[in-house]
Write a protein that holds these residues in place. Sequence first.
Motif, PDB file in Angstrom:
ATOM      1  N   TRP A  32       0.834  -1.211   0.000  1.00 19.65           N
ATOM      2  CA  TRP A  32       0.000   0.000   0.000  1.00 19.65           C
ATOM      3  C   TRP A  32       0.864   1.254   0.000  1.00 19.65           C
ATOM      4  O   TRP A  32       0.593   2.209  -0.734  1.00 19.65           O
ATOM      5  CB  TRP A  32      -0.923  -0.007   1.224  1.00 19.65           C
ATOM      6  N   VAL A  33       1.904   1.272   0.808  1.00 22.02           N
ATOM      7  CA  VAL A  33       2.824   2.414   0.829  1.00 22.02           C
ATOM      8  C   VAL A  33       3.453   2.609  -0.552  1.00 22.02           C
ATOM      9  O   VAL A  33       3.634   3.744  -1.023  1.00 22.02           O
ATOM     10  CB  VAL A  33       3.913   2.211   1.902  1.00 22.02           C
ATOM     11  N   SER A  34       3.764   1.519  -1.230  1.00 20.77           N
ATOM     12  CA  SER A  34       4.341   1.604  -2.566  1.00 20.77           C
ATOM     13  C   SER A  34       3.374   2.256  -3.548  1.00 20.77           C
ATOM     14  O   SER A  34       3.782   3.048  -4.406  1.00 20.77           O
ATOM     15  CB  SER A  34       4.727   0.203  -3.048  1.00 20.77           C
ATOM     16  N   GLU A  35       2.090   1.917  -3.434  1.00 20.73           N
ATOM     17  CA  GLU A  35       1.101   2.542  -4.312  1.00 20.73           C
ATOM     18  C   GLU A  35       1.013   4.045  -4.069  1.00 20.73           C
ATOM     19  O   GLU A  35       0.914   4.832  -5.015  1.00 20.73           O
ATOM     20  CB  GLU A  35      -0.265   1.890  -4.100  1.00 20.73           C
ATOM     21  N   VAL A  36       1.045   4.435  -2.799  1.00 21.82           N
ATOM     22  CA  VAL A  36       1.011   5.869  -2.483  1.00 21.82           C
ATOM     23  C   VAL A  36       2.247   6.572  -3.045  1.00 21.82           C
ATOM     24  O   VAL A  36       2.159   7.657  -3.641  1.00 21.82           O
ATOM     25  CB  VAL A  36       0.911   6.080  -0.961  1.00 21.82           C
ATOM     26  N   ALA A  47       9.738  12.182   3.705  1.00 27.28           N
ATOM     27  CA  ALA A  47       8.605  12.800   3.013  1.00 27.28           C
ATOM     28  C   ALA A  47       7.448  11.817   2.868  1.00 27.28           C
ATOM     29  O   ALA A  47       6.271  12.187   3.008  1.00 27.28           O
ATOM     30  CB  ALA A  47       9.049  13.313   1.643  1.00 27.28           C
ATOM     31  N   LEU A  48       7.751  10.561   2.610  1.00 27.01           N
ATOM     32  CA  LEU A  48       6.702   9.552   2.447  1.00 27.01           C
ATOM     33  C   LEU A  48       6.021   9.228   3.772  1.00 27.01           C
ATOM     34  O   LEU A  48       4.836   8.864   3.796  1.00 27.01           O
ATOM     35  CB  LEU A  48       7.305   8.283   1.836  1.00 27.01           C
ATOM     36  N   ARG A  49       6.737   9.386   4.879  1.00 31.29           N
ATOM     37  CA  ARG A  49       6.129   9.124   6.185  1.00 31.29           C
ATOM     38  C   ARG A  49       4.933  10.031   6.445  1.00 31.29           C
ATOM     39  O   ARG A  49       3.952   9.618   7.075  1.00 31.29           O
ATOM     40  CB  ARG A  49       7.158   9.329   7.289  1.00 31.29           C
ATOM     41  N   ARG A  50       5.005  11.271   5.999  1.00 34.91           N
ATOM     42  CA  ARG A  50       3.911  12.221   6.262  1.00 34.91           C
ATOM     43  C   ARG A  50       2.598  11.743   5.657  1.00 34.91           C
ATOM     44  O   ARG A  50       1.528  12.060   6.170  1.00 34.91           O
ATOM     45  CB  ARG A  50       4.273  13.599   5.701  1.00 34.91           C
ATOM     46  N   ASP A  54       0.692   7.287   9.760  1.00 36.08           N
ATOM     47  CA  ASP A  54      -0.474   7.121  10.647  1.00 36.08           C
ATOM     48  C   ASP A  54      -1.404   6.027  10.142  1.00 36.08           C
ATOM     49  O   ASP A  54      -1.929   5.224  10.930  1.00 36.08           O
ATOM     50  CB  ASP A  54      -1.236   8.441  10.761  1.00 36.08           C
ATOM     51  N   HIS A  55      -1.624   5.974   8.839  1.00 37.41           N
ATOM     52  CA  HIS A  55      -2.543   4.971   8.290  1.00 37.41           C
ATOM     53  C   HIS A  55      -1.966   3.561   8.442  1.00 37.41           C
ATOM     54  O   HIS A  55      -2.712   2.615   8.730  1.00 37.41           O
ATOM     55  CB  HIS A  55      -2.809   5.275   6.812  1.00 37.41           C
ATOM     56  N   VAL A  56      -0.672   3.407   8.252  1.00 36.56           N
ATOM     57  CA  VAL A  56      -0.046   2.097   8.411  1.00 36.56           C
ATOM     58  C   VAL A  56      -0.194   1.600   9.839  1.00 36.56           C
ATOM     59  O   VAL A  56      -0.508   0.420  10.078  1.00 36.56           O
ATOM     60  CB  VAL A  56       1.449   2.165   8.000  1.00 36.56           C
ATOM     61  N   LYS A  57      -0.013   2.474  10.814  1.00 38.54           N
ATOM     62  CA  LYS A  57      -0.139   2.068  12.213  1.00 38.54           C
ATOM     63  C   LYS A  57      -1.574   1.692  12.561  1.00 38.54           C
ATOM     64  O   LYS A  57      -1.819   0.682  13.229  1.00 38.54           O
ATOM     65  CB  LYS A  57       0.328   3.203  13.128  1.00 38.54           C
ATOM     66  N   SER A  58      -2.536   2.483  12.106  1.00 37.70           N
ATOM     67  CA  SER A  58      -3.919   2.254  12.502  1.00 37.70           C
ATOM     68  C   SER A  58      -4.572   1.109  11.732  1.00 37.70           C
ATOM     69  O   SER A  58      -5.351   0.341  12.298  1.00 37.70           O
ATOM     70  CB  SER A  58      -4.736   3.540  12.303  1.00 37.70           C
ATOM     71  N   CYS A  59      -4.267   0.986  10.465  1.00 32.43           N
ATOM     72  CA  CYS A  59      -4.959   0.000   9.625  1.00 32.43           C
ATOM     73  C   CYS A  59      -4.411  -1.412   9.832  1.00 32.43           C
ATOM     74  O   CYS A  59      -5.176  -2.380   9.882  1.00 32.43           O
ATOM     75  CB  CYS A  59      -4.848   0.399   8.161  1.00 32.43           C
ATOM     76  N   TRP A  60      -3.086  -1.554   9.937  1.00 33.51           N
ATOM     77  CA  TRP A  60      -2.492  -2.880  10.038  1.00 33.51           C
ATOM     78  C   TRP A  60      -1.998  -3.210  11.442  1.00 33.51           C
ATOM     79  O   TRP A  60      -1.444  -4.271  11.664  1.00 33.51           O
ATOM     80  CB  TRP A  60      -1.342  -3.014   9.044  1.00 33.51           C
ATOM     81  N   GLY A  61      -2.188  -2.300  12.377  1.00 40.96           N
ATOM     82  CA  GLY A  61      -1.830  -2.579  13.758  1.00 40.96           C
ATOM     83  C   GLY A  61      -0.343  -2.725  13.991  1.00 40.96           C
ATOM     84  O   GLY A  61       0.076  -3.469  14.876  1.00 40.96           O
ATOM     85  N   LEU A  62       0.451  -2.017  13.226  1.00 38.94           N
ATOM     86  CA  LEU A  62       1.900  -2.095  13.385  1.00 38.94           C
ATOM     87  C   LEU A  62       2.367  -1.108  14.440  1.00 38.94           C
ATOM     88  O   LEU A  62       1.792  -0.020  14.599  1.00 38.94           O
ATOM     89  CB  LEU A  62       2.607  -1.807  12.056  1.00 38.94           C
ATOM     90  N   GLY A  63       3.434  -1.468  15.128  1.00 38.30           N
ATOM     91  CA  GLY A  63       4.033  -0.544  16.075  1.00 38.30           C
ATOM     92  C   GLY A  63       4.784   0.563  15.360  1.00 38.30           C
ATOM     93  O   GLY A  63       4.954   0.558  14.137  1.00 38.30           O
ATOM     94  N   ALA A  64       5.269   1.526  16.127  1.00 37.31           N
ATOM     95  CA  ALA A  64       5.943   2.680  15.541  1.00 37.31           C
ATOM     96  C   ALA A  64       7.189   2.257  14.763  1.00 37.31           C
ATOM     97  O   ALA A  64       7.407   2.685  13.621  1.00 37.31           O
ATOM     98  CB  ALA A  64       6.310   3.678  16.641  1.00 37.31           C
ATOM     99  N   HIS A  69       9.954   0.950   9.518  1.00 29.11           N
ATOM    100  CA  HIS A  69      10.739   0.016   8.711  1.00 29.11           C
ATOM    101  C   HIS A  69      10.008  -0.363   7.430  1.00 29.11           C
ATOM    102  O   HIS A  69      10.640  -0.600   6.393  1.00 29.11           O
ATOM    103  CB  HIS A  69      11.066  -1.233   9.522  1.00 29.11           C
ATOM    104  N   VAL A  70       8.686  -0.459   7.481  1.00 24.93           N
ATOM    105  CA  VAL A  70       7.911  -0.757   6.279  1.00 24.93           C
ATOM    106  C   VAL A  70       8.087   0.361   5.251  1.00 24.93           C
ATOM    107  O   VAL A  70       8.300   0.104   4.055  1.00 24.93           O
ATOM    108  CB  VAL A  70       6.429  -0.957   6.635  1.00 24.93           C
ATOM    109  N   ILE A  71       8.006   1.603   5.704  1.00 22.33           N
ATOM    110  CA  ILE A  71       8.160   2.737   4.790  1.00 22.33           C
ATOM    111  C   ILE A  71       9.587   2.792   4.243  1.00 22.33           C
ATOM    112  O   ILE A  71       9.801   3.022   3.046  1.00 22.33           O
ATOM    113  CB  ILE A  71       7.798   4.044   5.521  1.00 22.33           C
ATOM    114  N   LYS A  72      10.546   2.574   5.111  1.00 25.11           N
ATOM    115  CA  LYS A  72      11.943   2.600   4.666  1.00 25.11           C
ATOM    116  C   LYS A  72      12.227   1.461   3.681  1.00 25.11           C
ATOM    117  O   LYS A  72      12.966   1.635   2.704  1.00 25.11           O
ATOM    118  CB  LYS A  72      12.873   2.493   5.870  1.00 25.11           C
ATOM    119  N   LYS A  73      11.645   0.293   3.930  1.00 24.04           N
ATOM    120  CA  LYS A  73      11.831  -0.832   3.016  1.00 24.04           C
ATOM    121  C   LYS A  73      11.300  -0.497   1.626  1.00 24.04           C
ATOM    122  O   LYS A  73      11.923  -0.838   0.614  1.00 24.04           O
ATOM    123  CB  LYS A  73      11.128  -2.064   3.581  1.00 24.04           C
ATOM    124  N   THR A  74      10.176   0.188   1.572  1.00 25.41           N
ATOM    125  CA  THR A  74       9.609   0.579   0.286  1.00 25.41           C
ATOM    126  C   THR A  74      10.522   1.558  -0.442  1.00 25.41           C
ATOM    127  O   THR A  74      10.778   1.419  -1.643  1.00 25.41           O
ATOM    128  CB  THR A  74       8.223   1.198   0.493  1.00 25.41           C
TER     129      THR A  74
END
Length: 412
Positions: A32-36, A47-50, A54-64, A69-74
């Motif tokens: 999903w982050v890749s699509e965005v 820049a991509l974190r902004r 928040d959506h990644v944490k709330s939607c998939w229940g991931l910790g901070a 790391h998900v955003i950085k991996k993308t």
Amino acid sequence: MKLVVQVKLLPTPVQAAALEATLHACNEAGSWVSEVAFERGEFKNFALRRHTYDHVKSCWGLGAQAAQHVIKKTCDAYNTLRANLRAGNLGRPDSKRYRWATGKPIAFHPRSAQPYDDRMLSWQIPDRTVSIWTTGGRAKKVAFIASVEQLAALVLYRKGESDLLERDGMWFLSATCEVPEAELNADPVGFLGIDLGIANIATTSDGEIMAGRELNRFRDRERELRTKLQRKNTPSAKRRLKKRRRKEMRRAKDINHKIAKHVVAEAERTGRGIALEDLRGIRDRVRLRKPQRATHASWSFAQLGSFIAYKARKTGVPVVYVDPAYTSRTCAECGYIDKANRVSQARFVCRNCGFVDHADRNGSRNIRARAWELWRRGAQSVAPAPPRKPRRGTGRKRSITPSDARCASPSL
């Protein structure tokens, strides 16, 4: 130098289910982050974190930490793709492969590796267990197995992130270790020439031959078995194919590791450097008959060369790469070059001076002589870092691992 120590996890069924759910959640969020990122043309981490944090944490229940790391991996995946595009690894801009690679956002496979830092993963080396974060809570006392050398490397040199990955139902942790390099031997007494081949995997200028007949016979048996199973095309045949798909690769890798370890140890013991052929692009230069193509394509000379290179860097052994042209046709005694000198695959007879030797040993002596000449002229080169080549995804779904990329925006 950076090395990766991979240990095998032995989770309980409950722990394995939690790890699997965690990988699926992280990779689904990464897609999903890749699509965005693709839609907005934004491929920088902060820049991509902004737009996504928040959506990644709330939607998939991931910790901070996991969300970051998900955003950085993308972002790392798009950086890898950008490097591949610039290097021409995906063809020209007008090619079909290039357009396919740049036409869609990156998609992560559900089992792609997920990076962990020390906040999400803690090692208990004496107990041989780890405590690892999952979407269902902290999984404690997850057992792992490792050799004595791996444990020593983890204790002394582990630094940075570790990757969690699942392969064929087995779980692994790949830990990054910063291993110090030995001081380079700037005054070698000579060079150990290595001739790489198919019939003989490696032949040294000392006359030692590491034959590849056993490995080649094993590859032939595996190839025949794959052909039979593919023709059968039953569910049991498919299961057997899946089970054996990496067996040949593991066998070749183990043999290459043993050969590289032996070669580097011999060079270090005798105070010599190592001379290798520069075989880049050989698959494009060599034309073979159809029965020989499968054998040539499975020749893992690049892997063996990279193993020798990084093991040499650890021990301070210098490595010199020489032009391989005519090394198999040149007489190591008088220097006479003639195609007829190579009587057969294993026999060399000089048409000028009558010198007779094993063909691969004669070639390794020529490689040694060229390396020594280069070193004396000051054109020495130390062993380079192991190359990081992008791997090709498998299966029908377009997917990547953290270091692989297949698609990105044309604006890259």
